[in-house]
Design a protein around this motif. Structure first.
Motif, PDB file in Angstrom:
ATOM      1  N   ALA A 103       1.986   8.785   5.741  1.00 49.25           N
ATOM      2  CA  ALA A 103       2.310   8.436   7.123  1.00 49.25           C
ATOM      3  C   ALA A 103       3.789   8.060   7.235  1.00 49.25           C
ATOM      4  N   PRO A 104       4.335   8.146   8.453  1.00 47.79           N
ATOM      5  CA  PRO A 104       5.725   7.723   8.658  1.00 47.79           C
ATOM      6  C   PRO A 104       5.913   6.260   8.230  1.00 47.79           C
ATOM      7  N   GLN A 105       6.942   6.038   7.420  1.00 49.31           N
ATOM      8  CA  GLN A 105       7.245   4.714   6.869  1.00 49.31           C
ATOM      9  C   GLN A 105       8.026   3.883   7.884  1.00 49.31           C
ATOM     10  N   PRO A 106       7.960   2.566   7.780  1.00 49.08           N
ATOM     11  CA  PRO A 106       7.116   1.772   6.892  1.00 49.08           C
ATOM     12  C   PRO A 106       5.664   1.792   7.357  1.00 49.08           C
ATOM     13  N   VAL A 107       4.752   1.631   6.400  1.00 44.61           N
ATOM     14  CA  VAL A 107       3.324   1.656   6.691  1.00 44.61           C
ATOM     15  C   VAL A 107       2.726   0.297   6.358  1.00 44.61           C
ATOM     16  N   THR A 108       1.926  -0.196   7.297  1.00 45.94           N
ATOM     17  CA  THR A 108       1.149  -1.415   7.089  1.00 45.94           C
ATOM     18  C   THR A 108      -0.303  -1.070   7.337  1.00 45.94           C
ATOM     19  N   VAL A 109      -1.194  -1.511   6.440  1.00 45.31           N
ATOM     20  CA  VAL A 109      -2.631  -1.298   6.595  1.00 45.31           C
ATOM     21  C   VAL A 109      -3.281  -2.651   6.862  1.00 45.31           C
ATOM     22  N   LEU A 110      -4.043  -2.736   7.953  1.00 49.88           N
ATOM     23  CA  LEU A 110      -4.836  -3.928   8.240  1.00 49.88           C
ATOM     24  C   LEU A 110      -6.231  -3.705   7.678  1.00 49.88           C
ATOM     25  N   THR A 111      -6.678  -4.600   6.794  1.00 52.13           N
ATOM     26  CA  THR A 111      -7.930  -4.390   6.083  1.00 52.13           C
ATOM     27  C   THR A 111      -8.595  -5.710   5.710  1.00 52.13           C
ATOM     28  N   SER A 112      -9.876  -5.662   5.485  1.00 52.97           N
ATOM     29  CA  SER A 112     -10.589  -6.797   4.906  1.00 52.97           C
ATOM     30  C   SER A 112     -10.670  -6.644   3.391  1.00 52.97           C
ATOM     31  N   ASP A 113     -10.286  -5.484   2.889  1.00 54.27           N
ATOM     32  CA  ASP A 113     -10.402  -5.144   1.472  1.00 54.27           C
ATOM     33  C   ASP A 113      -9.011  -4.942   0.868  1.00 54.27           C
ATOM     34  N   ALA A 114      -8.214  -6.001   0.902  1.00 52.58           N
ATOM     35  CA  ALA A 114      -6.817  -5.894   0.498  1.00 52.58           C
ATOM     36  C   ALA A 114      -6.647  -5.492  -0.967  1.00 52.58           C
ATOM     37  N   GLU A 115      -7.504  -5.975  -1.843  1.00 55.53           N
ATOM     38  CA  GLU A 115      -7.353  -5.674  -3.272  1.00 55.53           C
ATOM     39  C   GLU A 115      -7.480  -4.171  -3.552  1.00 55.53           C
ATOM     40  N   ASP A 116      -8.546  -3.568  -3.056  1.00 54.57           N
ATOM     41  CA  ASP A 116      -8.766  -2.138  -3.309  1.00 54.57           C
ATOM     42  C   ASP A 116      -7.705  -1.275  -2.632  1.00 54.57           C
ATOM     43  N   LEU A 117      -7.364  -1.591  -1.395  1.00 50.79           N
ATOM     44  CA  LEU A 117      -6.370  -0.769  -0.700  1.00 50.79           C
ATOM     45  C   LEU A 117      -4.977  -0.955  -1.267  1.00 50.79           C
ATOM     46  N   THR A 118      -4.645  -2.143  -1.765  1.00 53.36           N
ATOM     47  CA  THR A 118      -3.359  -2.331  -2.428  1.00 53.36           C
ATOM     48  C   THR A 118      -3.277  -1.432  -3.660  1.00 53.36           C
ATOM     49  N   LEU A 119      -4.345  -1.378  -4.427  1.00 57.39           N
ATOM     50  CA  LEU A 119      -4.399  -0.518  -5.606  1.00 57.39           C
ATOM     51  C   LEU A 119      -4.239   0.951  -5.220  1.00 57.39           C
ATOM     52  N   LEU A 120      -4.999   1.397  -4.225  1.00 51.60           N
ATOM     53  CA  LEU A 120      -5.002   2.809  -3.840  1.00 51.60           C
ATOM     54  C   LEU A 120      -3.740   3.239  -3.095  1.00 51.60           C
ATOM     55  N   CYS A 121      -3.172   2.347  -2.301  1.00 48.60           N
ATOM     56  CA  CYS A 121      -2.006   2.716  -1.494  1.00 48.60           C
ATOM     57  C   CYS A 121      -0.702   2.694  -2.281  1.00 48.60           C
ATOM     58  N   GLY A 122      -0.631   1.857  -3.280  1.00 48.25           N
ATOM     59  CA  GLY A 122       0.606   1.764  -4.057  1.00 48.25           C
ATOM     60  C   GLY A 122       1.619   0.851  -3.405  1.00 48.25           C
ATOM     61  N   PRO A 123       2.763   0.693  -4.073  1.00 50.57           N
ATOM     62  CA  PRO A 123       3.753  -0.305  -3.647  1.00 50.57           C
ATOM     63  C   PRO A 123       4.516   0.031  -2.362  1.00 50.57           C
ATOM     64  N   SER A 124       4.475   1.269  -1.913  1.00 49.04           N
ATOM     65  CA  SER A 124       5.253   1.622  -0.714  1.00 49.04           C
ATOM     66  C   SER A 124       4.533   1.271   0.588  1.00 49.04           C
ATOM     67  N   VAL A 125       3.282   0.791   0.491  1.00 52.88           N
ATOM     68  CA  VAL A 125       2.490   0.466   1.670  1.00 52.88           C
ATOM     69  C   VAL A 125       2.177  -1.029   1.649  1.00 52.88           C
ATOM     70  N   GLU A 126       2.469  -1.701   2.765  1.00 54.86           N
ATOM     71  CA  GLU A 126       2.132  -3.118   2.895  1.00 54.86           C
ATOM     72  C   GLU A 126       0.662  -3.214   3.319  1.00 54.86           C
ATOM     73  N   VAL A 127      -0.092  -4.025   2.614  1.00 55.10           N
ATOM     74  CA  VAL A 127      -1.520  -4.221   2.932  1.00 55.10           C
ATOM     75  C   VAL A 127      -1.683  -5.653   3.395  1.00 55.10           C
ATOM     76  N   VAL A 128      -2.280  -5.821   4.586  1.00 55.17           N
ATOM     77  CA  VAL A 128      -2.459  -7.133   5.188  1.00 55.17           C
ATOM     78  C   VAL A 128      -3.937  -7.381   5.388  1.00 55.17           C
ATOM     79  N   LYS A 129      -4.417  -8.505   4.865  1.00 58.03           N
ATOM     80  CA  LYS A 129      -5.835  -8.865   5.009  1.00 58.03           C
ATOM     81  C   LYS A 129      -6.065  -9.448   6.400  1.00 58.03           C
ATOM     82  N   VAL A 130      -7.091  -8.920   7.068  1.00 57.94           N
ATOM     83  CA  VAL A 130      -7.474  -9.456   8.389  1.00 57.94           C
ATOM     84  C   VAL A 130      -8.904  -9.936   8.364  1.00 57.94           C
TER      85      VAL A 130
END
Length: 130
Positions: A103-130
């Motif tokens: 996706a066009p950067q910067p990318v932020t993902v809103l999730t309840s599953d921050a651990e798994d998505l942080t692993l899968l998305c890698g360091p270029s994507v910010e993962v925020v727990k909601v």
């Protein structure tokens, strides 16, 4: 401002339910020109009977819903294999991560599953727990 705010099923469900934090984040992103998006699979996962269908349609008319194509599922499968995860449990997260990574950067993902998505998305994507 370019960029993408990507919603997982919990982020989308909270948007449906008018969660103050998620609504504020989505509204701020939209005002800044950040694309708010999700995957077609996420809309299926987040769609449940307690939300009025008209509300779901209204929200989704304002969100960029990515089709789950062969290309995306191929990228998701690579992520699953790379991290030794099983598709039965992690397929939708891997699909969302595949979308996030392209996706066009910067990318932020809103999730309840921050651990798994942080692993899968890698360091270029910010993962925020909601």
């Amino acid at each position: 401002m370019p960029g993408t705010l990507l919603l997982d099923s919990e982020g989308l469900s909270k948007l449906y339910r008018k969660d103050r934090t998620v609504v504020t984040l989505v509204q701020a992103a939209s005002e800044e020109g950040v694309r708010v998006a999700t995957s077609a699979m996420t809309t299926l996962e987040a769609d449940y009977e307690r939300i009025h269908q008209a509300r779901i349609k209204w929200i989704l008319s304002r969100v960029d819903v990515h089709d789950v194509t062969k290309e995306i599922t191929d990228r998701a499968a690579v992520l699953l294999r790379t991290h030794h995860l099983h598709g039965h449990k992690y397929a939708i997260d891997a699909t969302l991560a595949a979308i996030a990574r392209n996706a066009p950067q910067p990318v932020t993902v809103l999730t309840s599953d921050a651990e798994d998505l942080t692993l899968l998305c890698g360091p270029s994507v910010e993962v925020v727990k909601v």
